[in-house]
Scaffold this active site. Structure first.
Site, PDB file in Angstrom:
ATOM      1  N   ASP A  28     -10.791  -0.707 -42.112  1.00  0.00           N
ATOM      2  CA  ASP A  28     -10.017  -1.158 -43.275  1.00  0.00           C
ATOM      3  C   ASP A  28     -10.570  -0.627 -44.587  1.00  0.00           C
ATOM      4  OD1 ASP A  28      -8.443  -2.686 -41.504  1.00  0.00           O
ATOM      5  OD2 ASP A  28      -9.941  -4.274 -41.539  1.00  0.00           O
ATOM      6  N   LYS A  31      -8.390   4.127 -45.011  1.00  0.00           N
ATOM      7  CA  LYS A  31      -8.194   5.466 -44.421  1.00  0.00           C
ATOM      8  C   LYS A  31      -6.740   5.894 -44.512  1.00  0.00           C
ATOM      9  CE  LYS A  31      -9.995   3.969 -40.587  1.00  0.00           C
ATOM     10  NZ  LYS A  31     -10.530   2.673 -41.060  1.00  0.00           N
ATOM     11  N   ALA A  54      -5.493  -1.087 -34.755  1.00  0.00           N
ATOM     12  CA  ALA A  54      -5.627  -0.497 -36.084  1.00  0.00           C
ATOM     13  C   ALA A  54      -4.402  -0.821 -36.923  1.00  0.00           C
ATOM     14  CB  ALA A  54      -5.752   1.016 -35.973  1.00  0.00           C
ATOM     15  N   GLY A  55      -4.619  -0.951 -38.204  1.00  0.00           N
ATOM     16  CA  GLY A  55      -3.493  -1.115 -39.116  1.00  0.00           C
ATOM     17  C   GLY A  55      -3.795  -0.311 -40.359  1.00  0.00           C
ATOM     18  N   HIS A  56      -3.034   0.764 -40.556  1.00  0.00           N
ATOM     19  CA  HIS A  56      -3.219   1.582 -41.751  1.00  0.00           C
ATOM     20  C   HIS A  56      -2.088   1.259 -42.718  1.00  0.00           C
ATOM     21  CE1 HIS A  56      -6.205   3.990 -39.774  1.00  0.00           C
ATOM     22  NE2 HIS A  56      -5.369   4.493 -38.896  1.00  0.00           N
ATOM     23  N   THR A  57      -2.417   1.059 -43.974  1.00  0.00           N
ATOM     24  CA  THR A  57      -1.374   0.808 -44.966  1.00  0.00           C
ATOM     25  C   THR A  57      -1.249   2.015 -45.880  1.00  0.00           C
ATOM     26  OG1 THR A  57      -2.141  -1.456 -44.932  1.00  0.00           O
ATOM     27  CG2 THR A  57      -0.561  -0.880 -46.660  1.00  0.00           C
ATOM     28  N   ARG A 154     -10.912   4.345 -13.835  1.00  0.00           N
ATOM     29  CA  ARG A 154      -9.924   5.253 -13.228  1.00  0.00           C
ATOM     30  C   ARG A 154      -8.782   4.503 -12.565  1.00  0.00           C
ATOM     31  NH1 ARG A 154     -14.952   7.798 -10.413  1.00  0.00           N
ATOM     32  NH2 ARG A 154     -15.299   5.553 -10.481  1.00  0.00           N
ATOM     33  N   GLN A 236     -10.443   2.174 -37.235  1.00  0.00           N
ATOM     34  CA  GLN A 236     -11.615   1.287 -37.323  1.00  0.00           C
ATOM     35  C   GLN A 236     -12.751   1.987 -38.092  1.00  0.00           C
ATOM     36  OE1 GLN A 236     -10.319   1.580 -33.757  1.00  0.00           O
ATOM     37  NE2 GLN A 236      -8.835   0.091 -34.391  1.00  0.00           N
ATOM     38  N   ARG A 315      -5.490 -11.883 -40.477  1.00  0.00           N
ATOM     39  CA  ARG A 315      -6.698 -12.700 -40.674  1.00  0.00           C
ATOM     40  C   ARG A 315      -7.389 -12.347 -41.992  1.00  0.00           C
ATOM     41  NH1 ARG A 315     -10.130 -11.545 -35.389  1.00  0.00           N
ATOM     42  NH2 ARG A 315      -9.163  -9.509 -35.651  1.00  0.00           N
ATOM     43  N   SER A 425     -10.669   6.106 -55.392  1.00  0.00           N
ATOM     44  CA  SER A 425      -9.360   5.468 -55.368  1.00  0.00           C
ATOM     45  C   SER A 425      -9.395   4.205 -56.229  1.00  0.00           C
ATOM     46  CB  SER A 425      -9.002   5.157 -53.918  1.00  0.00           C
ATOM     47  OG  SER A 425      -7.830   4.399 -53.850  1.00  0.00           O
TER      48      SER A 425
HETATM   49  P1  GTP Z   1      -8.034   0.535 -40.144  1.00  0.00           P
HETATM   50  O1  GTP Z   1      -7.645   1.716 -39.368  1.00  0.00           O
HETATM   51  O2  GTP Z   1      -7.425  -0.750 -39.655  1.00  0.00           O
HETATM   52  O3  GTP Z   1      -9.514   0.396 -40.298  1.00  0.00           O
HETATM   53  O4  GTP Z   1      -7.358   0.558 -41.647  1.00  0.00           O
HETATM   54  P2  GTP Z   1      -7.405   1.418 -42.964  1.00  0.00           P
HETATM   55  O5  GTP Z   1      -8.749   1.996 -43.210  1.00  0.00           O
HETATM   56  O6  GTP Z   1      -6.284   2.395 -42.976  1.00  0.00           O
HETATM   57  O7  GTP Z   1      -7.185   0.347 -44.144  1.00  0.00           O
HETATM   58  P3  GTP Z   1      -6.039  -0.743 -44.297  1.00  0.00           P
HETATM   59  O8  GTP Z   1      -4.772  -0.037 -44.600  1.00  0.00           O
HETATM   60  O9  GTP Z   1      -6.043  -1.711 -43.192  1.00  0.00           O
HETATM   61  O10 GTP Z   1      -6.590  -1.550 -45.569  1.00  0.00           O
HETATM   62  C1  GTP Z   1      -6.770  -1.026 -46.823  1.00  0.00           C
HETATM   63  C2  GTP Z   1      -5.877  -1.774 -47.828  1.00  0.00           C
HETATM   64  O11 GTP Z   1      -6.277  -1.467 -49.133  1.00  0.00           O
HETATM   65  C3  GTP Z   1      -4.415  -1.411 -47.777  1.00  0.00           C
HETATM   66  O12 GTP Z   1      -3.642  -2.535 -48.089  1.00  0.00           O
HETATM   67  C4  GTP Z   1      -4.275  -0.331 -48.873  1.00  0.00           C
HETATM   68  O13 GTP Z   1      -2.963  -0.257 -49.428  1.00  0.00           O
HETATM   69  C5  GTP Z   1      -5.225  -0.853 -49.894  1.00  0.00           C
HETATM   70  N1  GTP Z   1      -5.892   0.157 -50.726  1.00  0.00           N
HETATM   71  C6  GTP Z   1      -6.314   1.404 -50.380  1.00  0.00           C
HETATM   72  N2  GTP Z   1      -6.977   1.987 -51.404  1.00  0.00           N
HETATM   73  C7  GTP Z   1      -6.979   1.068 -52.415  1.00  0.00           C
HETATM   74  C8  GTP Z   1      -7.552   1.057 -53.732  1.00  0.00           C
HETATM   75  O14 GTP Z   1      -8.203   1.983 -54.173  1.00  0.00           O
HETATM   76  N3  GTP Z   1      -7.372  -0.092 -54.476  1.00  0.00           N
HETATM   77  C9  GTP Z   1      -6.670  -1.162 -54.021  1.00  0.00           C
HETATM   78  N4  GTP Z   1      -6.548  -2.219 -54.826  1.00  0.00           N
HETATM   79  N5  GTP Z   1      -6.117  -1.177 -52.777  1.00  0.00           N
HETATM   80  C10 GTP Z   1      -6.279  -0.090 -51.992  1.00  0.00           C
HETATM   81  P1  IMP Z   2     -10.304  -5.248 -30.446  1.00  0.00           P
HETATM   82  O1  IMP Z   2     -10.488  -3.808 -30.691  1.00  0.00           O
HETATM   83  O2  IMP Z   2      -8.916  -5.729 -30.710  1.00  0.00           O
HETATM   84  O3  IMP Z   2     -10.784  -5.707 -29.098  1.00  0.00           O
HETATM   85  O4  IMP Z   2     -11.232  -6.046 -31.496  1.00  0.00           O
HETATM   86  C1  IMP Z   2     -12.641  -5.951 -31.444  1.00  0.00           C
HETATM   87  C2  IMP Z   2     -13.249  -6.147 -32.826  1.00  0.00           C
HETATM   88  O5  IMP Z   2     -12.899  -5.061 -33.657  1.00  0.00           O
HETATM   89  C3  IMP Z   2     -12.755  -7.399 -33.556  1.00  0.00           C
HETATM   90  O6  IMP Z   2     -13.805  -7.897 -34.354  1.00  0.00           O
HETATM   91  C4  IMP Z   2     -11.647  -6.870 -34.448  1.00  0.00           C
HETATM   92  O7  IMP Z   2     -11.459  -7.681 -35.582  1.00  0.00           O
HETATM   93  C5  IMP Z   2     -12.217  -5.508 -34.826  1.00  0.00           C
HETATM   94  N1  IMP Z   2     -11.158  -4.530 -35.104  1.00  0.00           N
HETATM   95  C6  IMP Z   2     -10.368  -3.893 -34.216  1.00  0.00           C
HETATM   96  N2  IMP Z   2      -9.520  -3.057 -34.848  1.00  0.00           N
HETATM   97  C7  IMP Z   2      -9.796  -3.170 -36.172  1.00  0.00           C
HETATM   98  C8  IMP Z   2      -9.275  -2.512 -37.336  1.00  0.00           C
HETATM   99  O8  IMP Z   2      -8.391  -1.660 -37.278  1.00  0.00           O
HETATM  100  N3  IMP Z   2      -9.827  -2.859 -38.516  1.00  0.00           N
HETATM  101  C9  IMP Z   2     -10.846  -3.759 -38.617  1.00  0.00           C
HETATM  102  N4  IMP Z   2     -11.366  -4.397 -37.558  1.00  0.00           N
HETATM  103  C10 IMP Z   2     -10.843  -4.093 -36.337  1.00  0.00           C
HETATM  104 MG    MG Z   3      -6.745  -1.593 -41.193  1.00  0.00          MG
END
Ligand code: GTP
Ligand code: IMP
Ligand code: MG
Length: 441
Positions: A28, A31, A54-57, A154, A236, A315, A425
């Site tokens: 988070d 990325k 994973a959740g990328h925004t 496997r 992650q 969460r 950023s």
């Molecule tokens: P994972 O693959 O789940 O680890 O996620 P991620 O690294 O792609 O990050 P994710 O999108 O879950 O969370 C980052 C959050 O911060 C998102 O809601 C973005 O829109 C936001 N964000 C990214 N850069 C910035 C920034 O510079 N400032 C602010 N205020 N928000 C940001």
């Molecule tokens: P799982 O990969 O769903 O089994 O989760 C294992 C651990 O990794 C837990 O603590 C999750 O909260 C964390 N986790 C898994 N994916 C992410 C992600 O994309 N961002 C942040 N934490 C993550």
């Molecule tokens: Mg995320």
């Protein structure tokens, strides 16, 4: 154009044909935003590990896209690949493709046939196992861990199997009895394993995905030979790595840069550049040690201002000061050639800002994290303080226009980590990114 600016100020990236990007903390880091920015300069964006945990925004022109499986380069309409090291829930993927296409985004996606399929029994096993754990991991309950167990054992169903009903049936005949027994033993409903509606649904999606099947290693290698550029997208972060992270509080895949080579089938000599994404503070979702965690109103302020709520599970993310001790280990694990620092704007108004520069472990001061997770859990952070700033920085475009204290903070992190921070950023939008021309600094 923003990302052309990155191109011109970032010699490593402009030279590179194969770049790996990973999260340097607990995920988070933002990325999604950085990949979206970089995507303009790459022909192919390839996801190499993890699944829909994973959740990328990505925020473009004020519109928010939440992606779990489709690589974040989607919004730029690039060629997208999902490599065989990913664990894939077909239902989630198909929904994501449909949502994007309904918004006019063409999803030019190739999926490796060897990609492991997350079956409903993996999700059932994940949740039964987590319930039974006295000390929870805080899994996202997406079946990730059990899908990877089956890969290593496997006993997996692969995406290629979904394109042929006979293949899937044969696989299930072989796999089902052991799965049914495992679920029964854990107190669950074994009928999930052979539940006909989901098998039909998976086969239906398999038909739709048939034209998108691609040998990902071959496609990437040919692209590199043709001097096309490829960006490997990590999910992650370093400390959730199944080998080098904070076991058992980790995900089940290798999240660090070297994993991109193994999982995409590209040798390490092809790698030109490794970008690390770091947040200006630190967050963690789920359980496990986090030495700089703030359980007070400061942590709450970071969470609210940074909107630190999970993209996948909603969460609340645990928040804390920047941890340069973990940061150093992340540099070792990934061999970053440059860093992108995100969410600097969230620290506006905080004074002083603390940075953890060493740990106190049972009375001993250490500058590198201990290997043992239990030891890490006992580490007390030793902080240095930096002066804060109050000016709104969310519309700053040039590095020199940032308040002096903000620049000092960026440069302090850079000194502690020993790797150049080439992008800063200051907001979620594409345009809220400052590129540093370090050659002129
Ligand atoms: P994972 O693959 O789940 O680890 O996620 P991620 O690294 O792609 O990050 P994710 O999108 O879950 O969370 C980052 C959050 O911060 C998102 O809601 C973005 O829109 C936001 N964000 C990214 N850069 C910035 C920034 O510079 N400032 C602010 N205020 N928000 C940001
Ligand atoms: P799982 O990969 O769903 O089994 O989760 C294992 C651990 O990794 C837990 O603590 C999750 O909260 C964390 N986790 C898994 N994916 C992410 C992600 O994309 N961002 C942040 N934490 C993550
Ligand atoms: Mg995320």
């Amino acid at each position: 154009m923003i990302s052309s600016k990155w191109l011109s100020t970032c010699p490593a990236i402009s030279r590179s044909m194969f770049t790996i990007l990973t999260g340097a903390q607990f995920g988070d880091e933002g990325k999604g935003k950085i990949i979206d920015l970089l995507a303009e300069n790459y022909d192919i964006i390839a996801r190499f590990q993890g699944g829909d945990n994973a959740g990328h925004t990505v925020v473009v022109a004020g519109k928010k896209y939440k992606l779990h499986l489709v690589p974040s380069g989607a919004i730029f309409g690039r060629r997208l690949l999902i490599g065989p090291g990913v664990v894939l829930n077909p239902r989630v993927l198909w929904n994501e493709i449909q949502t994007l296409e309904s918004e006019g985004i063409r999803v030019d996606l190739g999926i490796d046939p060897k990609t492991t399929v997350i079956m409903p029994y993996h999700i059932e096993l994940d949740s039964l196992r987590e319930k039974a754990r006295v000390e929870k991991i805080g899994t996202t309950n997406r079946g990730i861990g059990f899908a990877y167990v089956d890969k290593i054992a496997r006993e997996e169903v692969q995406v290629g199997d979904l394109t042929d009903p006979a293949l899937l049936e044969a696989k299930l005949d072989e796999i089902a009895p052991a799965k049914e027994k495992a679920i029964t033993d854990m107190g669950g409903d074994p009928n999930v394993v052979r539940y006909a509606p989901y098998i039909d649904e998976y086969l239906e999606i398999g038909k739709k995905l048939k034209d998108r099947i691609s040998d990902v290693s071959r496609e990437i290698n040919i692209a590199l030979l043709e001097e096309k550029s490829v960006l490997a997208e990590g999910a992650q972060g370093a400390f959730l790595d199944v080998i080098h992270g904070t076991q058992k509080f980790v995900t089940s895949s290798s999240t660090i840069a070297g994993s991109a080579c193994t999982n995409l089938g590209v040798g390490p000599t092809m790698v030109d550049n490794v970008v690390g994404v770091v947040k200006a503070y630190i967050t963690r979702v789920g359980e496990g040690p986090m030495p700089t965690e703030l359980l007070d109103s400061m942590g709450e302020q970071m969470r609210e201002k940074g909107a630190e709520y999970g993209t996948t599970t909603g969460r609340a993310r645990r928040c804390g000061w920047f941890d340069a001790v973990l940061g150093l280990k992340s540099i070792y694990l990934n061999s970053y050639t440059e860093l992108a620092l995100t969410k600097l704007d969230v620290l506006t108004g905080i004074d002083p800002i603390k940075v953890c520069v060493s740990y106190d472990l049972d009375g001993q001061i250490i500058g590198y994290p201990p290997e043992s997770t239990a030891d890490l859990g006992r580490c007390k952070p030793v902080y240095e303080e930096s002066a804060g700033w109050t000016e709104d920085i969310t519309e700053v475009e040039e590095y020199d226009d940032l308040p002096g204290n903000a620049r000092d903070y960026v440069e302090k992190l850079e000194d502690l980590l020993g790797v150049e921070i080439r992008a800063v950023s200051v907001g979620p939008g594409r345009e809220q990114t400052i590129f540093r021309d370090l050659d002129e600094d």
